[in-house]
Design an enzyme around this catalytic site. Structure first.
Site, short mmCIF file in Angstrom:
data_model
loop_
_atom_site.label_atom_id
_atom_site.label_comp_id
_atom_site.label_asym_id
_atom_site.label_seq_id
_atom_site.Cartn_x
_atom_site.Cartn_y
_atom_site.Cartn_z
CE LYS A 1 -5.01 -1.61 1.05
NZ LYS A 1 -5.72 -2.79 1.48
NE ARG B 1 2.31 -5.94 11.24
CZ ARG B 1 2.57 -6.21 9.95
NH1 ARG B 1 3.45 -5.49 9.30
NH2 ARG B 1 1.95 -7.19 9.33
N GLY C 1 -7.48 -1.87 14.52
CA GLY C 1 -6.03 -1.90 14.76
C GLY C 1 -5.38 -2.59 13.58
CB THR D 1 -0.90 -0.01 1.25
OG1 THR D 1 -1.64 -1.24 1.24
CG2 THR D 1 -1.86 1.17 1.25
CG LEU E 1 -22.27 -1.08 10.38
CD1 LEU E 1 -23.74 -1.08 10.01
CD2 LEU E 1 -21.85 0.34 10.75
CB CYS F 1 -4.10 -2.40 6.85
SG CYS F 1 -3.06 -3.64 6.08
P1 NAD Z 1 5.21 -7.55 6.61
O1 NAD Z 1 5.96 -6.65 7.51
O2 NAD Z 1 4.51 -8.73 7.16
O3 NAD Z 1 6.18 -8.09 5.47
C1 NAD Z 1 7.07 -7.29 4.78
C2 NAD Z 1 8.30 -8.12 4.46
O4 NAD Z 1 9.13 -7.41 3.58
C3 NAD Z 1 9.15 -8.46 5.68
O5 NAD Z 1 9.32 -9.85 5.77
C4 NAD Z 1 10.45 -7.74 5.42
O6 NAD Z 1 11.59 -8.42 5.93
C5 NAD Z 1 10.49 -7.70 3.91
N1 NAD Z 1 11.35 -6.66 3.34
C6 NAD Z 1 11.53 -5.39 3.76
N2 NAD Z 1 12.39 -4.76 2.95
C7 NAD Z 1 12.78 -5.66 2.01
C8 NAD Z 1 13.64 -5.58 0.90
N3 NAD Z 1 14.29 -4.47 0.57
N4 NAD Z 1 13.81 -6.69 0.15
C9 NAD Z 1 13.16 -7.85 0.46
N5 NAD Z 1 12.34 -7.97 1.49
C10 NAD Z 1 12.12 -6.88 2.26
O7 NAD Z 1 4.18 -6.62 5.82
P2 NAD Z 1 2.74 -7.02 5.25
O8 NAD Z 1 1.74 -7.01 6.33
O9 NAD Z 1 2.88 -8.20 4.37
O10 NAD Z 1 2.43 -5.73 4.35
C11 NAD Z 1 3.12 -5.50 3.14
C12 NAD Z 1 2.40 -4.38 2.40
O11 NAD Z 1 1.07 -4.81 2.05
C13 NAD Z 1 2.19 -3.10 3.22
O12 NAD Z 1 2.31 -1.99 2.39
C14 NAD Z 1 0.77 -3.23 3.74
O13 NAD Z 1 0.18 -1.98 3.98
C15 NAD Z 1 0.09 -3.91 2.56
N6 NAD Z 1 -1.08 -4.69 2.92
C16 NAD Z 1 -1.08 -5.46 4.04
C17 NAD Z 1 -2.19 -6.22 4.36
C18 NAD Z 1 -2.20 -7.09 5.60
O14 NAD Z 1 -3.27 -7.55 5.98
N7 NAD Z 1 -1.06 -7.32 6.25
C19 NAD Z 1 -3.34 -6.18 3.54
C20 NAD Z 1 -3.31 -5.41 2.40
C21 NAD Z 1 -2.18 -4.66 2.10
#
Ligand code: NAD
Length: 461
Positions: A206, A329, A259, A124, A252, A262
């Site tokens: 998004k 988180r 929390g 995101t 709702l 996201c």
């Molecule tokens: P996360 O922290 O679980 O995973 C991110 C991963 O990226 C980590 O394992 C980290 O070590 C790795 N990383 C960081 N820098 C790196 C690099 N340079 N090269 C390779 N790996 C690297 O995060 P997440 O929850 O999976 O979220 C990822 C993105 O997706 C965010 O932008 C989040 O907003 C979005 N998102 C998350 C969700 C959710 O439910 N978690 C849902 C929709 C969108």
């Protein structure tokens, strides 16, 4: 079959990579976290996500899914590269883009010039981030042949695999329609609507979606506060509202607010984007304020009941930000526990799956192995996460174990009448006349402190 590389093997990256491999593609998942990759190589999951472990093992065994910490290895022959690294909140509420920038730089070095690689932003990211990624790549590797696509993710933790495989829609932003269409092909087996639009619109979809859902939560929480004062039951209010198809029943549920990784950061980032571009995001600011107030209001209820929080023993049921995940988180539990400890409360807690994560975050909190030992000798229990397990507890036993049977149901999990019949001093969120502040507190056997009974306001109840 496409050769896919997923950069970032977290909640989104691992689910994305695994599901694409399950759809028959060849996927390399890359992460800089060596421990994570070693675990995955050993067939173990670094996160808890229902159904994912089996899917990872099956596709790894079939040779379609593999893990690496090496960029050259991960990008060799890749047709499509998904960037799924974290974008946490920066100090001003902005999305911190340092991980995306670093990933884009590392990807850039590996891109060939003789065939097109599609780079997909799945993280995101703020509006304009696709242009930023393109700029970074162009600067680092001027001869690379590539095109950047935006493909925001809408999965929910705890239901991530099912959400990925059955999406309501796929959103793709692209500056070249045919490139967007090539990414759309990956999702063709899922048979869902695909919105192909321009890059900035996709990025905004998004943020607008998450902000809208957070707004629904804060809206019902504000209504809950009014229900408490006026003697209405917010659960029934939400049911009555939600049956209207223009409104819809989801999001709702009054409670301790949103929390997770996201909503909090995305609402903040959207408000930041709006403000720095000269808008006045007053609705988004109110949404965030209401969310914080929900947690503080819980504490105020207990304080008003006992006169103080100092020296109380309070049990927390549930630590993850929602059920079926170990993700803590921005979990309500973390904020509530810190506020309680700040006021001199002894806090103990139980969560069905988050203990390992909790140990790294909540250093002063005693973690128990079940809800009953948390209740044993406690002055109050606060239900913070609505795990199914908590719905089926032997509540008579819980009550008998407690020093004071005060049950603060932060997720409206229990039937108030049943809890009152069991002898609990029960309080939900927005359950009107069943609020704590109009119930008498049972006498307290503790030698250490005396309990102030709350005054019963005449106009309520
Ligand atoms: P996360 O922290 O679980 O995973 C991110 C991963 O990226 C980590 O394992 C980290 O070590 C790795 N990383 C960081 N820098 C790196 C690099 N340079 N090269 C390779 N790996 C690297 O995060 P997440 O929850 O999976 O979220 C990822 C993105 O997706 C965010 O932008 C989040 O907003 C979005 N998102 C998350 C969700 C959710 O439910 N978690 C849902 C929709 C969108």
């Amino acid at each position: 079959m496409k050769r896919i590389c997923v950069v970032g093997t977290g909640y989104v990256g691992l689910v994305t990579g695994t599901c694409f491999s399950d759809l028959g593609n060849e996927v390399r998942c890359l992460d800089i976290d060596e421990e994570k990759i070693a675990k995955l190589d050993g067939g173990n999951l670094p996160i808890y996500e229902p159904g994912l472990e089996e899917l990872v093992r099956r596709n790894a065994r079939a040779g379609r899914l593999s893990f690496t910490t090496s960029y050259p290895d991960a990008l060799r022959n890749a047709d499509i590269v998904f960037i799924a690294v974290e974008t946490p909140s920066g100090p001003e509420g902005e999305a911190d883009m340092r991980y995306v920038r670093a990933a884009a730089q590392m990807v850039a070095k590996q891109l060939p010039s003789d065939r097109l690689t599609i780079i997909v932003n799945k993280s995101t990211v703020p509006v304009g981030a696709a242009d930023l990624v393109a700029q970074i790549i162009r600067r680092k590797n001027p001869t690379a042949s590539f095109s950047v696509v935006s493909n925001p993710e809408f999965l929910r933790e705890g239901n991530a695999v099912a959400d990925f495989m059955n999406p309501d829609r796929i959103v793709l932003g692209a500056s070249e329609k045919e490139v967007g269409a090539r990414v759309a092909e990956l999702y063709a087996p899922l048979k869902c609507p695909v919105v192909i639009t321009d890059l900035r619109t996709a990025e905004m979809i998004k943020y607008a979606s998450n902000a809208f859902l957070a707004t629904k939560i804060s809206f019902i929480n504000e209504i809950a506060s009014v229900c408490d004062k006026l003697g209405a039951d917010v659960k029934e209010v939400a049911r009555g509202m939600g049956l209207d198809r223009r409104i819809g029943a989801s999001f709702l549920d009054a409670g301790l607010g949103y929390g997770g990784s996201c909503f909090p950061k995305d609402v903040k980032a959207l408000a930041h984007m709006a403000a720095i571009h000269g808008c006045h995001p007053q609705l988004l600011r109110a949404v965030m304020e209401i969310n914080h107030d929900q947690r503080r209001a819980m504490l105020a209820r207990i304080r008003s009941l006992f006169g103080t929080l100092e020296g109380l023993v309070i049990g927390i049921l549930g630590l993850s930000f929602k059920p079926n995940t170990d993700d803590m988180r921005e979990a309500a539990a973390v904020e509530i526990i810190r506020l309680l400890q700040h006021e001199g409360t002894e806090v103990r807690a139980y969560d069905p799956v988050s203990s390992n994560v909790a140990r790294t975050i909540l250093t002063n909190t005693v973690l128990h192995d079940d809800a009953y030992s948390v209740a044993d000798g406690a002055d109050a229990l606060i239900v913070v996460t609505e795990w199914n397990e908590f719905k089926n507890l032997d509540m008579a036993r819980i009550k008998s174990l407690m020093r004071n049977p005060v049950l603060v149901d932060g997720r409206n999990l229990y039937d108030p009448q049943e809890m009152l019949a069991l002898g609990f001093n029960y309080s939900g969120v927005g359950r009107g006349h069943l609020s704590l502040d109009v119930q008498a507190l049972p006498s307290r056997p503790s030698k250490a402190r005396t309990v102030k009974r709350p005054a019963v306001p005449l106009e309520e109840g």
